[in-house]
Design an enzyme around this catalytic site. Structure first.
Site, PDB file in Angstrom:
ATOM      1  N   TYR A 184      39.673  42.729  37.690  1.00  0.00           N
ATOM      2  CA  TYR A 184      39.416  43.892  38.544  1.00  0.00           C
ATOM      3  C   TYR A 184      38.010  44.439  38.315  1.00  0.00           C
ATOM      4  O   TYR A 184      37.782  45.647  38.393  1.00  0.00           O
ATOM      5  CB  TYR A 184      40.491  44.977  38.332  1.00  0.00           C
ATOM      6  CG  TYR A 184      41.877  44.425  38.543  1.00  0.00           C
ATOM      7  CD1 TYR A 184      42.361  44.171  39.818  1.00  0.00           C
ATOM      8  CD2 TYR A 184      42.698  44.102  37.455  1.00  0.00           C
ATOM      9  CE1 TYR A 184      43.612  43.619  40.015  1.00  0.00           C
ATOM     10  CE2 TYR A 184      43.960  43.545  37.643  1.00  0.00           C
ATOM     11  CZ  TYR A 184      44.411  43.311  38.921  1.00  0.00           C
ATOM     12  OH  TYR A 184      45.642  42.767  39.115  1.00  0.00           O
ATOM     13  N   ARG A 194      45.617  40.499  35.087  1.00  0.00           N
ATOM     14  CA  ARG A 194      44.669  40.895  34.032  1.00  0.00           C
ATOM     15  C   ARG A 194      44.924  40.195  32.699  1.00  0.00           C
ATOM     16  O   ARG A 194      44.000  39.936  31.934  1.00  0.00           O
ATOM     17  CB  ARG A 194      44.652  42.413  33.885  1.00  0.00           C
ATOM     18  CG  ARG A 194      45.867  43.017  33.229  1.00  0.00           C
ATOM     19  CD  ARG A 194      45.895  44.527  33.399  1.00  0.00           C
ATOM     20  NE  ARG A 194      46.096  44.891  34.789  1.00  0.00           N
ATOM     21  CZ  ARG A 194      45.541  45.948  35.374  1.00  0.00           C
ATOM     22  NH1 ARG A 194      44.787  46.767  34.692  1.00  0.00           N
ATOM     23  NH2 ARG A 194      45.775  46.197  36.640  1.00  0.00           N
ATOM     24  N   PRO A 233      51.137  37.306  36.478  1.00  0.00           N
ATOM     25  CA  PRO A 233      50.134  37.984  35.648  1.00  0.00           C
ATOM     26  C   PRO A 233      48.758  37.897  36.286  1.00  0.00           C
ATOM     27  O   PRO A 233      48.410  36.877  36.889  1.00  0.00           O
ATOM     28  CB  PRO A 233      50.157  37.195  34.335  1.00  0.00           C
ATOM     29  CG  PRO A 233      50.637  35.833  34.720  1.00  0.00           C
ATOM     30  CD  PRO A 233      51.557  36.024  35.911  1.00  0.00           C
ATOM     31  N   CYS A 245      24.030  57.045  42.919  1.00  0.00           N
ATOM     32  CA  CYS A 245      23.898  58.487  43.168  1.00  0.00           C
ATOM     33  C   CYS A 245      25.248  59.183  43.292  1.00  0.00           C
ATOM     34  O   CYS A 245      25.607  59.669  44.380  1.00  0.00           O
ATOM     35  CB  CYS A 245      23.090  58.708  44.437  1.00  0.00           C
ATOM     36  SG  CYS A 245      21.494  57.938  44.344  1.00  0.00           S
TER      37      CYS A 245
END
Ligand SMILES: Cc1ncc(COP(=O)(O)O)c(C=O)c1O
Length: 426
Positions: free
Chosen positions: A384, A289, A287, A355
């Site tokens: 992440y 996240r 695992p 930008c």
């Protein structure tokens, strides 16, 4: 539009009208230097315990996917709780070792490894190096020795659709990952006879953020059937590793995920479906996240608000350079005002200073009236987030703060301006 009620987060909640991380008001954690990552140590501990509980059906190793968040403080905390590490580069290997993860609990899963990386991995005594191509087998066979054979696993590609975002799906033949079972099978005689390699494991990974445990069960079944073939061929197999995929909440109004227990049960069921429950294999899971995602937010400050082309833009000091997931995957992260607001809300695009028109953290999302200086929290950013960040547009890395109950600790300082060119020659 009236005030939005966000699905509860395990770490972030309003108290006296201010969003807190556990016992600490987020207003105490912001500074003028730019965005800040805030993580709850308690939630990392809780998430680890929940996965550990879900895996209690068998002897197991939780090899935390370092790519989700490699901050040393988080890694050290997980290592102390008993976690291993799933790594993908020499950088992640050194990081995991530096944080105190024993080599014996580290697995290296990755689709391309350089010669040097394979040599370092072979000498490090890792739990397993996952072979994903013939070239790796050739090199590892050279780098091992009969006195110290290198422990390897074959990573198969089970051709199972994870149902998650195409960029997060890794278990289909149309992706670059793993070996087709027929190819892996063809390597068995060579691996079993090798004097410098020990085939101790089989592995796969169907994808991330699974919204159902069904693909994990099917992939585990196929993997366990392949484990049977390895044992029958005479391999000293010790473990089966069906990868990651445990989901997390991003604080959206998403359909709730099945609980962690369901993913552990799916792995157990997949092994049972293949008739392998009594084979005595240790189960490894990876695992990422699910252990750290909901534990973290990105704290950003409003710079301006403007209305243009029929849209409301809230411009903040955080950007795709910190959290690229919305731009990369169209990912949804809930945006919460740090000062609770019970009045009128209206849809806004939360955008950064970079930008690029693709530089957004949220699109068409309800937000109250805001003014320059107000703080917003981007939820579900513990995984992440910082790991995928960049210094594009000359933006030094944001700092990271770990909250532990009432205590806070800066676990990574802000990047400096001169660090932007520290490795360059004029
Ligand atoms: C091989 C492997 N294991 C584990 C993970 C962790 O995935 P997650 O963070 O979704 O649990 C990944 C993610 O890319 C992966 O590629």
């Amino acid at each position: 539009m009236t005030a939005v009620h966000f699905p509860p987060s395990t770490a972030f909640h309003y108290r006296n009208g201010i969003l807190h991380c556990d016992d600490v008001p987020l207003t105490d954690l912001a500074d003028e230097g730019g965005p800040t990552w805030v993580y709850s140590a308690r939630v990392v501990d809780q998430a680890y315990a929940a996965v550990d509980q879900a895996m209690s059906f068998a002897p197991h190793l939780i090899a935390y996917a370092v790519k989700a968040n490699g901050n040393l403080a988080i890694l050290a905390r997980l290592a102390k709780a008993g976690a291993g590490a799933d790594i993908v580069s020499e950088g992640e290997l050194r990081r995991a070792l530096r944080a105190g993860v024993p080599a014996d609990r580290i697995v290296w899963s990755g689709v391309g490894k350089r010669d040097r990386e394979l040599r370092v991995a072979a000498g490090a005594g890792l739990r397993a190096i996952h072979i994903e191509c013939i070239e790796e087998l050739d090199l590892l066979e050279r780098f091992g020795s009969p006195d110290a054979p290198v422990r390897v696993a074959l990573r198969i590609n089970p051709d199972v659709d994870s149902g998650s975002h195409p960029y997060l799906s890794t278990g289909l033949h149309s992706t670059k990952f793993g070996l087709e079972v027929a190819v892996a099978r063809s390597l068995l005689p060579r691996l079993v006879q090798s004097r410098t390699l020990r085939l101790e494991g089989v592995a796969c990974h169907v994808g991330s953020q699974l919204d159902s445990p069904v693909p994990l069960r099917e992939a585990t079944r196929l993997l366990a059937l392949f484990a049977r073939e390895c044992l029958d061929a005479g391999a000293p197999l010790r473990s089966i590793d069906p990868g990651g995929g445990w989901p997390m909440s991003y604080g959206a109004e998403e359909t709730p995920f099945p609980p962690h227990q369901a993913f552990g049960a799916a792995i157990a069921a997949g092994i049972a479906d293949a008739g392998m429950s009594d084979a005595g294999l240790e189960v490894v899971t990876e695992p990422g996240r699910a252990l750290v995602g909901d534990a973290g937010i990105l704290l950003v400050r409003v710079l301006a608000e403007k209305h243009q082309g029929g849209r409301r833009f809230v411009i903040v000091d955080g950007a795709m350079t910190e959290l690229v997931r919305p731009a990369l995957y169209g990912a949804h992260h809930a945006v919460m005002p740090v000062r609770e607001h019970l009045g009128e809300w209206s849809a806004a695009d939360v955008v950064g200073p970079v930008c690029e028109s693709g530089d957004f953290l949220a699109r068409g999302r309800p937000l109250p009236a805001v003014k320059r200086g107000d703080l917003l929290a981007i939820r579900g950013a513990g995984a992440y987030g910082r790991e995928m960040s960049s210094t594009y547009n000359g933006r030094p890395a944001a700092r990271e703060i770990l909250v532990d109950g009432k205590k806070t600790r800066m676990v990574r300082r802000r990047g400096t301006i001169s660090s932007l060119w520290a490795l360059e020659e004029p």
